[in-house]
Every structure is written in structure tokens, then in C-alpha cells.
Design an enzyme around this catalytic site. Structure first.
Site, PDB file in Angstrom:
ATOM      1  N   HIS A 167      19.014 -75.217  29.807  1.00 17.90           N
ATOM      2  CA  HIS A 167      19.448 -74.744  31.123  1.00 17.90           C
ATOM      3  C   HIS A 167      20.214 -75.810  31.890  1.00 17.90           C
ATOM      4  O   HIS A 167      20.966 -75.499  32.807  1.00 17.90           O
ATOM      5  CB  HIS A 167      18.245 -74.241  31.944  1.00 17.90           C
ATOM      6  CG  HIS A 167      17.317 -75.313  32.424  1.00 17.90           C
ATOM      7  ND1 HIS A 167      16.154 -75.645  31.781  1.00 17.90           N
ATOM      8  CD2 HIS A 167      17.387 -76.131  33.509  1.00 17.90           C
ATOM      9  CE1 HIS A 167      15.538 -76.610  32.446  1.00 17.90           C
ATOM     10  NE2 HIS A 167      16.269 -76.921  33.500  1.00 17.90           N
ATOM     11  N   ASP A 170      14.773 -73.407  25.030  1.00 19.89           N
ATOM     12  CA  ASP A 170      15.497 -74.034  26.137  1.00 19.89           C
ATOM     13  C   ASP A 170      15.863 -75.447  25.702  1.00 19.89           C
ATOM     14  O   ASP A 170      15.167 -76.414  25.994  1.00 19.89           O
ATOM     15  CB  ASP A 170      14.612 -74.049  27.391  1.00 19.89           C
ATOM     16  CG  ASP A 170      15.326 -74.606  28.616  1.00 19.89           C
ATOM     17  OD1 ASP A 170      16.531 -74.919  28.524  1.00 19.89           O
ATOM     18  OD2 ASP A 170      14.658 -74.730  29.670  1.00 19.89           O
ATOM     19  N   GLY A 221      14.953 -82.174  38.466  1.00 22.04           N
ATOM     20  CA  GLY A 221      15.581 -83.376  37.938  1.00 22.04           C
ATOM     21  C   GLY A 221      14.885 -83.903  36.698  1.00 22.04           C
ATOM     22  O   GLY A 221      15.458 -84.647  35.911  1.00 22.04           O
ATOM     23  N   SER A 265      13.946 -81.965  34.288  1.00 22.09           N
ATOM     24  CA  SER A 265      14.310 -81.075  33.179  1.00 22.09           C
ATOM     25  C   SER A 265      14.975 -81.834  32.042  1.00 22.09           C
ATOM     26  O   SER A 265      15.837 -82.691  32.257  1.00 22.09           O
ATOM     27  CB  SER A 265      15.281 -79.999  33.667  1.00 22.09           C
ATOM     28  OG  SER A 265      14.613 -78.963  34.317  1.00 22.09           O
ATOM     29  N   SER A 308      11.104 -78.070  30.321  1.00 27.76           N
ATOM     30  CA  SER A 308      11.864 -76.860  30.625  1.00 27.76           C
ATOM     31  C   SER A 308      11.737 -76.495  32.100  1.00 27.76           C
ATOM     32  O   SER A 308      12.687 -76.589  32.860  1.00 27.76           O
ATOM     33  CB  SER A 308      11.385 -75.691  29.754  1.00 27.76           C
ATOM     34  OG  SER A 308      12.020 -74.484  30.127  1.00 27.76           O
TER      35      SER A 308
END
Length: 454
Positions: free
Chosen positions: A215, A245, A324, A326, A342
Site C-alpha cells: 500500500h 500487502d 509511517g 508501514s 501492513s
């Protein structure tokens, strides 16, 4: 130009949270702990195993026990693998599991029945703001709804859970909102988004690259290590939403040195391989917003219904994370790569649910291996299991020890790393950097306000 430099990130962790320092304290004393051997007859008492070795043994028993397998989890206090077994007409499955060195618990639901229940939830209750995963400790599906699920949607979810039966699933409400942990700010940049690098890898064509959350790449294809700076990496493959993801991002400079290690601030640790997560396992997460945090794996094969779409095959944990973080790495103190951050709900003040992309699945999907060319790789070696095994010898006791040969196969005890650091401290200033996490611990004051997730 080679992106190997020693930036100011060595001191950055000092600005991290108390949580980060606490996690580091847990990590340091045991980073190179070795497995204790167990004495006596393996069939008479459960074996003492490291979590990585327990994961390998669990994978073997899953295939060995077939429909009698009801999941497994790691008992960290006793350092044992607990295997759920659905009793049949004979006790052969139980005997096999015990002979393999596992502690056996008799349960009602098989793993395949729990997967069928998850399929029913997918077809009847795919609602934004919901998630479900298999929790082997309760031998049930753990179904969660965030604060946005109300009214008719809540009624629909509740009715679907009820239809599975009283002993198949539990339903709980979360006070937060499920969303990918992407943010505007300071670290690895793509468009207006900031994320964290997960692990440095070598792409199938031999070029240096890194893994991050899929993402994150919705913000753009070109990545830089400073806001508004020149691009240093380009997205090669990305999946989100859907079956995962994750993304593979290749460094633009083919001379980039991207070792498989991470700087936690107090130590630089090596990632020696990839492994599957085990429920009950202690794990550590690094991210560019909150630095180092730790917690436990709570569930496997999680489905999360984000506003952007449904993502399947994730790991559920109680490790905190914030926007942030992720893409940041989830790893063990034995140096095994487990996951990529994720999303979820909550933050590192109040806690919440957090979900991770399994590294083994991502590596297989993009055709990459961990670290630089020739270093430990995609997880094929991470399994103590191939030689250890409970499974191949029908659980006979001779080779029970997923752990003895293992060390998680890759020499797991050699250090834990996370790659987020994109090559851990050395690359920090931005190379590996493209990697979020490079400055795991940077001051929040240096970050811009979070933007809405894409």
C-alpha cells in the site's frame, strides 16, 4: 555511486520512545541464545525448542496429521510447541505428535474447519473495518470489528459469526479504526507518503532491492530518502489489496550495497533467514515513526477489510505501530525475518490490533532472496524442518528436533535484524534507505502531520 554510507542515524535512536528502549533491552541479552537440549525420551515429554524451530516443527506436523491437525502455538514460558489435535477413532495422531516432541492438546475444531469458517466470513461478512484470523490458543476464529462497524453492518457480522456455531468464533469490538499505517512526513518518500523499509533483498535478476508494504507504493513509483530529494529506487512489483500487502522496490544504482541487517540503536543485528510466524512467538518491529517495539503473534492467516479493500494471508499481533511504520520489518531475536508492517488500529500509547505481511510469502511472490546476492535467502533455508523432522519420519522420535539442526535453518541465533534499516546503520542516510525505518526512532517533531491513507 554506491549507496553505502554511515549517516547520522546512529544517534537517532536516542530520540526513540521508552517502549523502543524496553524492547531493545529484551532483545540484547538473548540475541544469540542457543537452544537447550532436552533430556529423556522425546516421546515421553515435550521438547524444549526455540520459537523458530517450533515453527518448523509445526509446519511438518501440519502435513503429517492431516485433518486431525487443529493448529499450534508456542508456549514461550516453557519453550514448547503446543499442537492441537482432533481425536479420532484411534490415538495415532496424538502418538505421532508426541513422538515429534510436541505437547498435545485435544480440541474440537480442525484447522481445515476453521479455514472453512473464515471462508464463510469472507463470503457473508466482508465489511470495511473488520478482520478475522485463526487463534490456535482458543481453537477459534478471532473476529474483530473496528469503531466504524455499526448498525446493520454490525448486525450482519454478528449473525454470520453466530451461524458458525458457539465454539467456532469469538467476536470483539475495537475502539480504533483499521487502516494502513502510511503517513506524510520524513523517511522514505513516494509522493506525499512516508513508509518504512522492511528487508533488503536481491531481486531475481540479481539487482539490489528492498521489500516494503504494497500500500506504500500507491503514493508513487519513485522513492527518495529525503523529502523532495532525487529518487534512489523504483517500484518493480506491488500487491495491495488482495492476496497480501507487499512490494519489491529496486535501487536505481546497481552498485548499491544492501546487507541484510538492521541497526536497533544499541546493536546491529544480522538477518539470517526468513521463517513462518508461530502464535505465541515473541517478535520485534522496527519502523520510522516509533522505532523498536515488541510483542507476540496472536493469529495467523488473517483477513483485514481496509477501506481500500480486503487483504488476506496476514499475521495478527499485539505489537504497536503508527502511521509511517508501514512496511517496517517484523523479526525475531534469533535473526529471522517474519513480516512487513501492513496496518491495524490504535497506536503505541493505547495499543491495538496490528497486521503484518508474511515475509516468506512476499519473497516467493516476487522471486527475491534476503540480503545481498549470495547471502541467506528466501526462506528455503530458514526451515530447520527440512532436515529436522517430525514430519518426514512420521514423527518417529529419532529426528524429532526441528530445533537441533535448525537454528531455524539459517543459523538463526546469529543476530536479529530487520532490514528496515535498509542495511542497518550503514545505509542509513538514505540509501538502503529508501528505507523507511532507517531512522527508526527519529523524533516525531521532524515528521509532518499524517496524511490520509491512500
Amino acid at each position: 555511486m554506491s549507496h553505502k554510507r554511515i549517516p547520522k542515524r546512529k544517534a537517532a535512536i536516542a530520540a526513540g520512545s521508552v517502549v523502543a528502549l524496553g524492547a531493545a533491552a529484551i532483545l540484547l541479552p538473548n540475541a544469540n541464545a542457543s537452544q537447550d537440549g532436552s533430556s529423556g525420551d522425546a516421546a515421553a515429554a515435550p521438547r524444549t525448542l526455540k520459537a523458530g524451530d517450533a515453527s518448523d516443527l509445526a509446519a511438518q506436523l501440519s502435513g503429517l496429521l492431516g485433518e486431525a491437525f487443529g493448529g499450534s502455538y508456542y508456549d514461550g514460558d516453557n519453550r514448547q510447541l503446543v499442537v492441537n489435535v482432533v481425536p479420532g477413532d484411534d490415538d495415532n495422531a496424538i502418538a505421532q505428535a508426541k513422538a515429534a516432541g510436541a505437547k498435545v492438546r485435544e480440541v474440537d475444531n480442525s484447522w481445515s474447519e476453521l479455514e472453512d469458517g473464515a471462508s464463510t466470513l469472507t463470503s457473508e461478512a466482508t465489511i470495511a473495518g473488520t478482520s478475522w484470523s485463526i487463534d490456535p490458543r482458543t481453537n477459534k476464529l478471532l473476529v474483530t470489528a473496528d469503531s466504524t462497524v455499526t448498525g446493520a453492518e454490525w448486525d450482519r457480522l454478528e449473525a454470520t459469526v453466530r451461524s458458525l456455531g458457539p465454539d467456532m468464533a469469538t467476536l470483539k469490538k475495537s475502539s480504533g479504526t483499521f487502516k494502513p499505517f502510511v503517513s506524510g512526513g520524513d523517511a522514505v518518500f513516494a509522493g506525499g507518503s512516508r513508509c518504512s523499509l522492511g528487508f533488503n533483498v536481491t531481486a531475481g535478476d540479481g539487482s539490489p532491492a528492498f521489500l516494503t508494504a504494497g500500500h506504500c507504493t500507491l503514493g508513487g513509483n519513485e522513492w527518495s530518502d529525503t523529502q523532495g530529494g532525487p529518487p534512489i529506487a523504483t517500484v518493480d512489483q506491488s500487491t495491495f489489496p488482495g492476496n497480501g500487502d507487499f512490494a519489491l522496490v529496486k535501487y536505481d544504482d546497481p552498485a548499491t550495497q544492501a546487507p541484510s541487517e538492521v541497526d536497533t540503536g544499541n546493536q546491529t543485528v544480522q538477518i539470517s533467514g526468513a521463517a513462518e510466524a508461530t502464535v505465541g512467538q515473541q517478535v520485534f518491529r522496527m519502523g520510522s515513526t516509533t522505532g523498536l517495539s515488541d510483542g507476540q503473534v496472536l493469529g495467523l492467516d488473517a483477513t483485514v477489510n481496509y477501506p481500500e479493500g480486503t487483504v488476506t494471508g496476514l499475521i495478527q499481533t499485539d505489537v504497536c505501530a503508527e502511521p509511517g511504520d508501514s512496511g517496517g520489518s517484523l523479526f525475531t531475536q534469533d535473526g529471522l525475518a517474519i513480516g512487513l508492517t501492513s496496518g491495524g488500529s490504535g497506536d503505541c500509547t493505547v495499543g491495538g490490533e496490528t497486521f503484518f505481511q508474511p515475509v516468506t510469502t512476499a519473497l516467493e511472490a516476487v522471486g527475491a532472496t534476503l540480503g545481498a546476492a549470495g547471502e541467506a535467502g528466501a526462506g528455503a533455508e530458514a526451515g530447520a524442518g527440512q532436515e529436522a523432522g517430525a514430519g518426514q519420519d512420521a514423527g518417529a522420535g529419532e529426528q524429532t528436533g526441528a530445533g537441533e539442526q535448525a537454528g531455524a535453518g539459517n543459523g538463526a541465533g546469529q543476530g536479529a535484524g530487520a532490514g528496515q534499516d535498509a542495511g542497518a546503520g550503514e545505509q542509513a542516510g538514505g540509501d538502503a534507505g529508501a528505507g523507511a525505518g532507517q531512522d527508526p526512532g527519529r523524533e516525531a517533531a521532524d515528521h509532518s502531520e499524517p496524511t490520509e491513507s491512500r
